[in-house]
Structure formats: structure tokens, C-alpha cells
Design a protein around this motif. Structure first.
Motif, mmCIF file in Angstrom:
data_model
loop_
_atom_site.group_PDB
_atom_site.id
_atom_site.type_symbol
_atom_site.label_atom_id
_atom_site.label_comp_id
_atom_site.label_asym_id
_atom_site.label_seq_id
_atom_site.Cartn_x
_atom_site.Cartn_y
_atom_site.Cartn_z
ATOM 1 N N LYS A 18 -5.985 -8.635 8.309
ATOM 2 C CA LYS A 18 -6.026 -10.068 8.005
ATOM 3 C C LYS A 18 -7.477 -10.417 7.735
ATOM 4 N N VAL A 19 -7.709 -11.090 6.617
ATOM 5 C CA VAL A 19 -9.075 -11.366 6.184
ATOM 6 C C VAL A 19 -9.279 -12.875 6.041
ATOM 7 N N PHE A 20 -10.389 -13.346 6.564
ATOM 8 C CA PHE A 20 -10.747 -14.757 6.450
ATOM 9 C C PHE A 20 -12.030 -14.879 5.624
ATOM 10 N N LEU A 21 -11.971 -15.689 4.589
ATOM 11 C CA LEU A 21 -13.172 -16.015 3.825
ATOM 12 C C LEU A 21 -13.414 -17.509 4.006
ATOM 13 N N GLU A 22 -14.647 -17.831 4.390
ATOM 14 C CA GLU A 22 -14.928 -19.236 4.676
ATOM 15 C C GLU A 22 -15.935 -19.811 3.691
ATOM 16 N N CYS A 23 -15.747 -21.079 3.415
ATOM 17 C CA CYS A 23 -16.610 -21.798 2.485
ATOM 18 C C CYS A 23 -16.962 -23.146 3.097
ATOM 19 N N VAL A 24 -18.226 -23.498 3.008
ATOM 20 C CA VAL A 24 -18.693 -24.787 3.524
ATOM 21 C C VAL A 24 -19.528 -25.475 2.460
ATOM 22 N N GLN A 25 -19.248 -26.763 2.246
ATOM 23 C CA GLN A 25 -20.059 -27.561 1.311
ATOM 24 C C GLN A 25 -20.648 -28.762 2.056
ATOM 25 N N ASP A 26 -21.849 -29.122 1.627
ATOM 26 C CA ASP A 26 -22.557 -30.196 2.329
ATOM 27 C C ASP A 26 -22.659 -31.461 1.485
ATOM 28 N N MET A 27 -21.767 -31.620 0.512
ATOM 29 C CA MET A 27 -21.865 -32.715 -0.443
ATOM 30 C C MET A 27 -20.805 -33.788 -0.222
ATOM 31 N N ASP A 28 -20.009 -33.650 0.851
ATOM 32 C CA ASP A 28 -18.947 -34.624 1.129
ATOM 33 C C ASP A 28 -17.922 -34.685 -0.015
ATOM 34 N N HIS A 29 -17.684 -33.558 -0.679
ATOM 35 C CA HIS A 29 -16.728 -33.510 -1.778
ATOM 36 C C HIS A 29 -15.300 -33.440 -1.264
ATOM 37 N N GLU A 30 -14.410 -34.157 -1.963
ATOM 38 C CA GLU A 30 -13.007 -34.125 -1.563
ATOM 39 C C GLU A 30 -12.315 -32.846 -2.015
ATOM 40 N N ASN A 31 -12.621 -32.416 -3.241
ATOM 41 C CA ASN A 31 -11.899 -31.294 -3.832
ATOM 42 C C ASN A 31 -12.630 -29.980 -3.619
ATOM 43 N N MET A 32 -11.887 -28.982 -3.164
ATOM 44 C CA MET A 32 -12.454 -27.643 -3.014
ATOM 45 C C MET A 32 -11.495 -26.624 -3.597
ATOM 46 N N PHE A 33 -12.060 -25.521 -4.074
ATOM 47 C CA PHE A 33 -11.297 -24.533 -4.827
ATOM 48 C C PHE A 33 -11.648 -23.116 -4.371
ATOM 49 N N TRP A 34 -10.657 -22.237 -4.482
ATOM 50 C CA TRP A 34 -10.898 -20.808 -4.348
ATOM 51 C C TRP A 34 -10.470 -20.114 -5.630
ATOM 52 N N TYR A 35 -11.406 -19.309 -6.181
ATOM 53 C CA TYR A 35 -11.138 -18.507 -7.363
ATOM 54 C C TYR A 35 -11.370 -17.039 -7.017
ATOM 55 N N ARG A 36 -10.720 -16.178 -7.816
ATOM 56 C CA ARG A 36 -11.148 -14.792 -7.804
ATOM 57 C C ARG A 36 -11.635 -14.453 -9.213
ATOM 58 N N GLN A 37 -12.677 -13.623 -9.244
ATOM 59 C CA GLN A 37 -13.296 -13.246 -10.515
ATOM 60 C C GLN A 37 -13.171 -11.759 -10.705
ATOM 61 N N ASP A 38 -12.556 -11.359 -11.814
ATOM 62 C CA ASP A 38 -12.366 -9.953 -12.141
ATOM 63 C C ASP A 38 -12.823 -9.729 -13.574
ATOM 64 N N PRO A 39 -13.453 -8.592 -13.838
ATOM 65 C CA PRO A 39 -13.937 -8.309 -15.198
ATOM 66 C C PRO A 39 -12.821 -8.416 -16.227
#
Lengths: 114, 115
Positions: A18-39
Motif C-alpha cells: 500500500k503506497v501513500f503519496l502526499e501533496c501539500v499546497q500553501d495557496m489556499d486553493h480549492e481544487n487539487m489534482f493528481w496526474y501520472r506522467q509517462d513518456p
């Protein structure tokens, strides 16, 4: 200055973990996204969240889940990691109603599943 | 159709040349077309963007040309420099989720500018 941080730059996990990836933003933004990038495939949207505890599936949600308990934090969860989830994972945020639609990205987490 | 098609996949130009990256879309509801630049080890960052009510936008050495009838847009980099070597993504966005902006990205173009 705008800042999106991701918990790890590099991660190596075993199949089935089980893998956890965490993201934190300091801009008080409502919308957040997760993408994966592959060649050759560009950035593909996994999940996004438009408010605390709210989430929407993106284009490739299979094998992933997300959690947003606080406005500034958006977590991506791989319930049982598989080798085909080896990729670069990018988190981004944007303020709701922004006229510029500019997404602010974190530096990415390169995940290797062995 | 939410797809954005980008070409070429890679591009090598000499310093001073004018690389051109092309993108095409199908969804006429898209109302914002940004280009993102990504250096190795970094996340993408907004470079320049255009709305469909204008045909061209310039910011420094970077120009977007937009053809609404053809549903195509392109990025031109004037007097390209080795420091422009990066991966470039076109994108398109529409407020399709009650104001939540969903961005569809192209597949990326890896640009190398050689001295």
C-alpha cells in the motif's frame, strides 16, 4: 511565492504494498489534482478534488484512491501497488473560479514498483 | 471528445532557430489553451496561454498562434536558446464540472536546442 510540495521525490515499493503519496499546497486553493506522467502519454488525470472530502474520478482512476481531509493536503493511495503503476506522479492545485486556470505543480514523485 | 493531440514528440533545433509545436483539439467547449514548460526534475509550469477570442499572443520570445476554425494552436519559440531545452505540453481547459477546471494535456514535446 506559490508552493506545492510532494512528500517524496523518489519512492521504491514492492508489488502488493500500500503506497501513500502526499501533496501539500500553501495557496489556499480549492481544487487539487493528481496526474501520472509517462513518456509518450503526457499527463493523465487520475483524480481531482474540488473541496475538502470531495473527489471526482479523472481519466485513469483504476487502482487508485484519494483522500482530502484538509484543504491544503491531497493524498493519492495505491491500495495494492503493481508494476504498471511505476510512473512519475504529479500533484497540482488551482484556485476555484480562477480566470487564468493556471495549475501549480509540485516537483513530482517518481515511483518504482518492483 | 476531450483529447488534445500534440506533435512532434521530439524536436532538435540549433540555437537561434524557431521550433514550432502543434496541437489540435476536438471539443469546441474548450475556452482556455495554456502551454506548460517542464525542465528535468521539475513539475510543469505555465509558460503562456490564450483564449479562443484572439488569434495570436506573444510573451517575450514565445508566441501562441490560434486557429479556431481549424481547432488548432501552436507554440513558436523565437531565437531559441539552449536554456529553452525542456518538455512542452499544450493543454485545453473548460469549466465542465460546475466551475472546477479540468485540464486536458497533450502528450508533450521534448525540445533540445543545441548550441
Amino acid at each position: 511565492d506559490v508552493k506545492v510540495t510532494q512528500s517524496s521525490r523518489y519512492l521504491v515499493k514492492r508489488t502488493g504494498e500500500k503506497v501513500f503519496l502526499e501533496c501539500v499546497q500553501d495557496m489556499d486553493h480549492e481544487n487539487m489534482f493528481w496526474y501520472r506522467q509517462d513518456p509518450g502519454l503526457g499527463l493523465r488525470l487520475i483524480y481531482f478534488s474540488y473541496d475538502v472530502k470531495m473527489k471526482e474520478k479523472g481519466d485513469i482512476p483504476e487502482g487508485y484512491s484519494v483522500s482530502r481531509e484538509k484543504k491544503e493536503r491531497f493524498s493519492l493511495i495505491l491500495e495494492s501497488a503493481s508494476t504498471n503503476q511505476t510512473s512519475m506522479y504529479l500533484c497540482a492545485s488551482i484556485v476555484s473560479g480562477s480566470l487564468s486556470y493556471e495549475q501549480y505543480f509540485g516537483p513530482g514523485t517518481r515511483l518504482t514498483v518492483t | 471528445q476531450q483529447q488534445v493531440k500534440q506533435s512532434p514528440q521530439s524536436l532538435i533545433v540549433q540555437k537561434g532557430g524557431i521550433p514550432i509545436i502543434n496541437c489540435a483539439y476536438e471539443n469546441t467547449a474548450f475556452d482556455y489553451f495554456p502551454w506548460y514548460q517542464q525542465f528535468p526534475g521539475k513539475g510543469p509550469a505555465l509558460l503562456i496561454a490564450i483564449r479562443p477570442d484572439v488569434s495570436e499572443k506573444k510573451e517575450g520570445r514565445f508566441t501562441i498562434s490560434f486557429n479556431k476554425s481549424a481547432k488548432q494552436f501552436s507554440l513558436h519559440i523565437m531565437d531559441s536558446q539552449p536554456g529553452d531545452s525542456a518538455t512542452y505540453f499544450c493543454a485545453a481547459s473548460n469549466p465542465s464540472y460546475g466551475g472546477y477546471q479540468k485540464v486536458t494535456f497533450g502528450t508533450g514535446t521534448k525540445l533540445q536546442v543545441i548550441p
